[in-house]
Design a protein around this motif. Sequence first.
Motif, PDB file in Angstrom:
ATOM      1  N   ASP A 198       0.485  -5.966 -10.831  1.00 35.26           N
ATOM      2  CA  ASP A 198      -0.905  -5.962 -11.271  1.00 35.26           C
ATOM      3  C   ASP A 198      -1.623  -4.714 -10.771  1.00 35.26           C
ATOM      4  OD1 ASP A 198      -0.535  -8.365 -12.564  1.00 35.26           O
ATOM      5  OD2 ASP A 198      -1.443  -9.586 -10.966  1.00 35.26           O
ATOM      6  N   ARG A 199      -1.420  -4.398  -9.504  1.00 36.69           N
ATOM      7  CA  ARG A 199      -2.101  -3.233  -8.940  1.00 36.69           C
ATOM      8  C   ARG A 199      -1.548  -1.934  -9.521  1.00 36.69           C
ATOM      9  NH1 ARG A 199      -2.214  -4.074  -2.532  1.00 36.69           N
ATOM     10  NH2 ARG A 199      -3.363  -2.102  -2.702  1.00 36.69           N
ATOM     11  N   ALA A 200      -0.247  -1.890  -9.751  1.00 35.56           N
ATOM     12  CA  ALA A 200       0.329  -0.693 -10.382  1.00 35.56           C
ATOM     13  C   ALA A 200      -0.187  -0.538 -11.807  1.00 35.56           C
ATOM     14  CB  ALA A 200       1.856  -0.782 -10.373  1.00 35.56           C
ATOM     15  N   GLY A 201      -0.317  -1.663 -12.512  1.00 40.57           N
ATOM     16  CA  GLY A 201      -0.833  -1.616 -13.869  1.00 40.57           C
ATOM     17  C   GLY A 201      -2.238  -1.059 -13.933  1.00 40.57           C
ATOM     18  N   GLU A 202      -3.033  -1.349 -12.924  1.00 44.60           N
ATOM     19  CA  GLU A 202      -4.390  -0.807 -12.872  1.00 44.60           C
ATOM     20  C   GLU A 202      -4.381   0.709 -12.746  1.00 44.60           C
ATOM     21  OE1 GLU A 202      -6.108  -2.822  -9.573  1.00 44.60           O
ATOM     22  OE2 GLU A 202      -6.289  -4.757 -10.616  1.00 44.60           O
ATOM     23  N   GLN A 203      -3.275   1.241 -12.200  1.00 47.35           N
ATOM     24  CA  GLN A 203      -3.121   2.692 -12.070  1.00 47.35           C
ATOM     25  C   GLN A 203      -2.378   3.293 -13.255  1.00 47.35           C
ATOM     26  OE1 GLN A 203      -1.050   3.355  -8.359  1.00 47.35           O
ATOM     27  NE2 GLN A 203      -2.681   2.455  -7.100  1.00 47.35           N
ATOM     28  N   GLY A 204      -2.023   2.445 -14.221  1.00 46.67           N
ATOM     29  CA  GLY A 204      -1.257   2.920 -15.371  1.00 46.67           C
ATOM     30  C   GLY A 204       0.181   3.245 -15.034  1.00 46.67           C
ATOM     31  N   ARG A 205       0.741   2.536 -14.030  1.00 44.81           N
ATOM     32  CA  ARG A 205       2.103   2.822 -13.576  1.00 44.81           C
ATOM     33  C   ARG A 205       2.960   1.581 -13.690  1.00 44.81           C
ATOM     34  NH1 ARG A 205       1.804   4.337  -7.649  1.00 44.81           N
ATOM     35  NH2 ARG A 205       3.916   5.141  -8.004  1.00 44.81           N
ATOM     36  N   GLU A 206       4.265   1.819 -13.739  1.00 38.61           N
ATOM     37  CA  GLU A 206       5.245   0.745 -13.676  1.00 38.61           C
ATOM     38  C   GLU A 206       6.148   0.989 -12.477  1.00 38.61           C
ATOM     39  OE1 GLU A 206       7.426   0.264 -17.260  1.00 38.61           O
ATOM     40  OE2 GLU A 206       5.669  -0.148 -18.498  1.00 38.61           O
ATOM     41  N   LEU A 207       6.253   0.008 -11.604  1.00 33.29           N
ATOM     42  CA  LEU A 207       7.085   0.115 -10.408  1.00 33.29           C
ATOM     43  C   LEU A 207       8.207  -0.910 -10.479  1.00 33.29           C
ATOM     44  CD1 LEU A 207       4.323   0.509  -7.660  1.00 33.29           C
ATOM     45  CD2 LEU A 207       5.554   2.296  -8.886  1.00 33.29           C
ATOM     46  N   SER A 208       9.361  -0.550  -9.951  1.00 33.01           N
ATOM     47  CA  SER A 208      10.510  -1.449  -9.988  1.00 33.01           C
ATOM     48  C   SER A 208      10.688  -2.155  -8.651  1.00 33.01           C
ATOM     49  CB  SER A 208      11.784  -0.675 -10.343  1.00 33.01           C
ATOM     50  OG  SER A 208      12.120   0.227  -9.306  1.00 33.01           O
ATOM     51  N   VAL A 209      11.446  -3.242  -8.671  1.00 35.35           N
ATOM     52  CA  VAL A 209      11.740  -4.013  -7.456  1.00 35.35           C
ATOM     53  C   VAL A 209      13.242  -4.204  -7.361  1.00 35.35           C
ATOM     54  CG1 VAL A 209      11.421  -6.195  -6.232  1.00 35.35           C
ATOM     55  CG2 VAL A 209       9.523  -5.210  -7.540  1.00 35.35           C
ATOM     56  N   ASP A 250       8.076   4.756  -6.133  1.00 33.56           N
ATOM     57  CA  ASP A 250       8.335   4.397  -7.532  1.00 33.56           C
ATOM     58  C   ASP A 250       8.846   2.966  -7.622  1.00 33.56           C
ATOM     59  OD1 ASP A 250       7.897   7.121  -8.729  1.00 33.56           O
ATOM     60  OD2 ASP A 250       9.537   7.600  -7.344  1.00 33.56           O
ATOM     61  N   GLY A 251       9.017   2.327  -6.478  1.00 34.41           N
ATOM     62  CA  GLY A 251       9.500   0.962  -6.454  1.00 34.41           C
ATOM     63  C   GLY A 251       9.518   0.417  -5.042  1.00 34.41           C
ATOM     64  N   TRP A 252       9.839  -0.864  -4.951  1.00 37.05           N
ATOM     65  CA  TRP A 252       9.819  -1.588  -3.668  1.00 37.05           C
ATOM     66  C   TRP A 252      11.169  -2.218  -3.411  1.00 37.05           C
ATOM     67  CZ3 TRP A 252       7.705  -7.173  -3.017  1.00 37.05           C
ATOM     68  CH2 TRP A 252       7.699  -7.528  -1.652  1.00 37.05           C
ATOM     69  N   ILE A 253      11.623  -2.119  -2.148  1.00 36.93           N
ATOM     70  CA  ILE A 253      12.801  -2.835  -1.677  1.00 36.93           C
ATOM     71  C   ILE A 253      12.344  -3.801  -0.588  1.00 36.93           C
ATOM     72  CG2 ILE A 253      15.084  -2.687  -0.616  1.00 36.93           C
ATOM     73  CD1 ILE A 253      15.327   0.142  -1.654  1.00 36.93           C
ATOM     74  N   PRO A 254      12.205  -5.083  -0.894  1.00 36.63           N
ATOM     75  CA  PRO A 254      11.829  -6.049   0.152  1.00 36.63           C
ATOM     76  C   PRO A 254      12.966  -6.183   1.165  1.00 36.63           C
ATOM     77  CG  PRO A 254      11.612  -6.994  -2.065  1.00 36.63           C
ATOM     78  CD  PRO A 254      12.389  -5.731  -2.201  1.00 36.63           C
ATOM     79  N   PRO A 255      12.659  -6.642   2.371  1.00 37.74           N
ATOM     80  CA  PRO A 255      13.734  -6.933   3.328  1.00 37.74           C
ATOM     81  C   PRO A 255      14.554  -8.115   2.850  1.00 37.74           C
ATOM     82  CG  PRO A 255      11.628  -7.702   4.173  1.00 37.74           C
ATOM     83  CD  PRO A 255      11.326  -6.939   2.916  1.00 37.74           C
ATOM     84  N   ARG A 256      15.716  -8.284   3.441  1.00 38.76           N
ATOM     85  CA  ARG A 256      16.554  -9.440   3.096  1.00 38.76           C
ATOM     86  C   ARG A 256      15.754 -10.727   3.242  1.00 38.76           C
ATOM     87  NH1 ARG A 256      22.323  -9.088   3.517  1.00 38.76           N
ATOM     88  NH2 ARG A 256      23.046  -7.017   4.140  1.00 38.76           N
ATOM     89  N   PHE A 257      15.980 -11.649   2.336  1.00 39.23           N
ATOM     90  CA  PHE A 257      15.305 -12.940   2.443  1.00 39.23           C
ATOM     91  C   PHE A 257      16.178 -14.007   1.795  1.00 39.23           C
ATOM     92  CE2 PHE A 257      13.882 -10.973  -1.502  1.00 39.23           C
ATOM     93  CZ  PHE A 257      13.997 -11.998  -2.431  1.00 39.23           C
ATOM     94  N   PRO A 258      16.100 -15.241   2.296  1.00 38.44           N
ATOM     95  CA  PRO A 258      16.851 -16.325   1.659  1.00 38.44           C
ATOM     96  C   PRO A 258      16.249 -16.658   0.299  1.00 38.44           C
ATOM     97  CG  PRO A 258      15.432 -17.207   3.365  1.00 38.44           C
ATOM     98  CD  PRO A 258      15.346 -15.706   3.476  1.00 38.44           C
ATOM     99  N   LEU A 259      17.072 -17.220  -0.568  1.00 41.92           N
ATOM    100  CA  LEU A 259      16.609 -17.544  -1.912  1.00 41.92           C
ATOM    101  C   LEU A 259      15.420 -18.498  -1.868  1.00 41.92           C
ATOM    102  CD1 LEU A 259      17.357 -16.785  -4.792  1.00 41.92           C
ATOM    103  CD2 LEU A 259      18.842 -18.811  -4.880  1.00 41.92           C
ATOM    104  N   SER A 260      15.343 -19.320  -0.814  1.00 44.37           N
ATOM    105  CA  SER A 260      14.225 -20.259  -0.692  1.00 44.37           C
ATOM    106  C   SER A 260      12.888 -19.550  -0.534  1.00 44.37           C
ATOM    107  CB  SER A 260      14.460 -21.194   0.499  1.00 44.37           C
ATOM    108  OG  SER A 260      14.586 -20.454   1.701  1.00 44.37           O
ATOM    109  N   GLU A 291       0.840  -1.200   0.000  1.00 44.19           N
ATOM    110  CA  GLU A 291       0.000   0.000   0.000  1.00 44.19           C
ATOM    111  C   GLU A 291       0.873   1.248   0.000  1.00 44.19           C
ATOM    112  OE1 GLU A 291      -3.171  -0.218  -0.354  1.00 44.19           O
ATOM    113  OE2 GLU A 291      -3.393  -2.372   0.009  1.00 44.19           O
ATOM    114  N   ARG A 292       1.929   1.217   0.805  1.00 41.05           N
ATOM    115  CA  ARG A 292       2.824   2.380   0.879  1.00 41.05           C
ATOM    116  C   ARG A 292       3.606   2.551  -0.419  1.00 41.05           C
ATOM    117  NH1 ARG A 292       3.241   0.044   6.001  1.00 41.05           N
ATOM    118  NH2 ARG A 292       5.271  -0.950   5.648  1.00 41.05           N
ATOM    119  N   VAL A 293       4.029   1.440  -1.013  1.00 39.82           N
ATOM    120  CA  VAL A 293       4.748   1.522  -2.287  1.00 39.82           C
ATOM    121  C   VAL A 293       3.848   2.137  -3.346  1.00 39.82           C
ATOM    122  CG1 VAL A 293       5.886   0.197  -4.109  1.00 39.82           C
ATOM    123  CG2 VAL A 293       6.210  -0.456  -1.717  1.00 39.82           C
TER     124      VAL A 293
END
Length: 335
Positions: free
Chosen positions: A272-283, A248-258, A241-243
Amino acid sequence: MLETSISPKRSSKSSCIQISRRCSHGDSFAGGLDGSISTGVGGLPLALGIDERCHLKVGIFTYLTDYGPSPIDVGRAVELHGFESLYVPEHTHIPAIGSSSWPGGGTLPRRNVRTLDPFIALTAVASTTERLRVGTCVSLVAQRDAIILAKEIGSLDRIAPGRFDLGVSPGWNAEEAANHGVTKHRTARMLETIEALRAIWAGDPAEFHGRFIDFDPIYSWPKPRGDVPIFVAGGGPTVLERVLSHGDGWIPPRFPLSDLPAVSARIRELRDRAGEQGRELSVTVYGAANSAAGLEAYGSAGVDRVLLELEDHGGDHAAAFRQLDDLARLLRDRR
């Protein structure tokens, strides 16, 4: 065919890395930490950290400290090795007494206490590189004065136009925030700081009247010459929601590859939700797995940028640059 050789050249006075690239038709590129660069292939330098198969950007995340290599040496080496970006974290201080638990578990590493100011350090990096993106991962903007921060970022952009990314987080250390007068509502204050920054950059004069930040019309320059990408960090149930509302993008917390499948599901939801707003967000994923298989998996999961961690090695500068050599081989082998 492009071949790359990397040979560390070190002296008792400084650490130096020489990088050379040679094409089958004989053109070459070479560079060193002394700032000298020779080019071939039409004068083009190293392609910056982009996996040509899946367009995954590959950068470096590191703690720049008072006991580690200088920001200028690190920045030049990262750029010359062909990485796309260099991101650094922030702590203004670490309280000697407090109950906040470090998310990494166990004893808080020395590097968290000895970090350089990210905006000063990244300005030094930006002024001595040409193409390297620089960014925070993350800045604790709720602890900063919005008017001063707007000027700092605008000034950095004058030195490195369009090369700065602002990663933000409420932070995990409640006592650190409290020492800045932020005793509660860290997340709300972070979001309001983002709003105030954008108001200052867009207006002339600019004014802002919020819950935590309030100022009448002001003139504040310099302003960034383009939009500054703002990446919101976090992993809680409401982070997307905050992103979507402020980032303009999201930085997830550290996580193992699993855990990548679960993160990938959230990435799909975000897109999907950004697309509904006509936006592109990066990760952007930091502390990424240092393996070819890991990079392949991140790209397939929809990650746009991975940040491989360059460790501090307890202040052993030579060891840090040797690790950077190894990370660069991983990047090179992917091309």
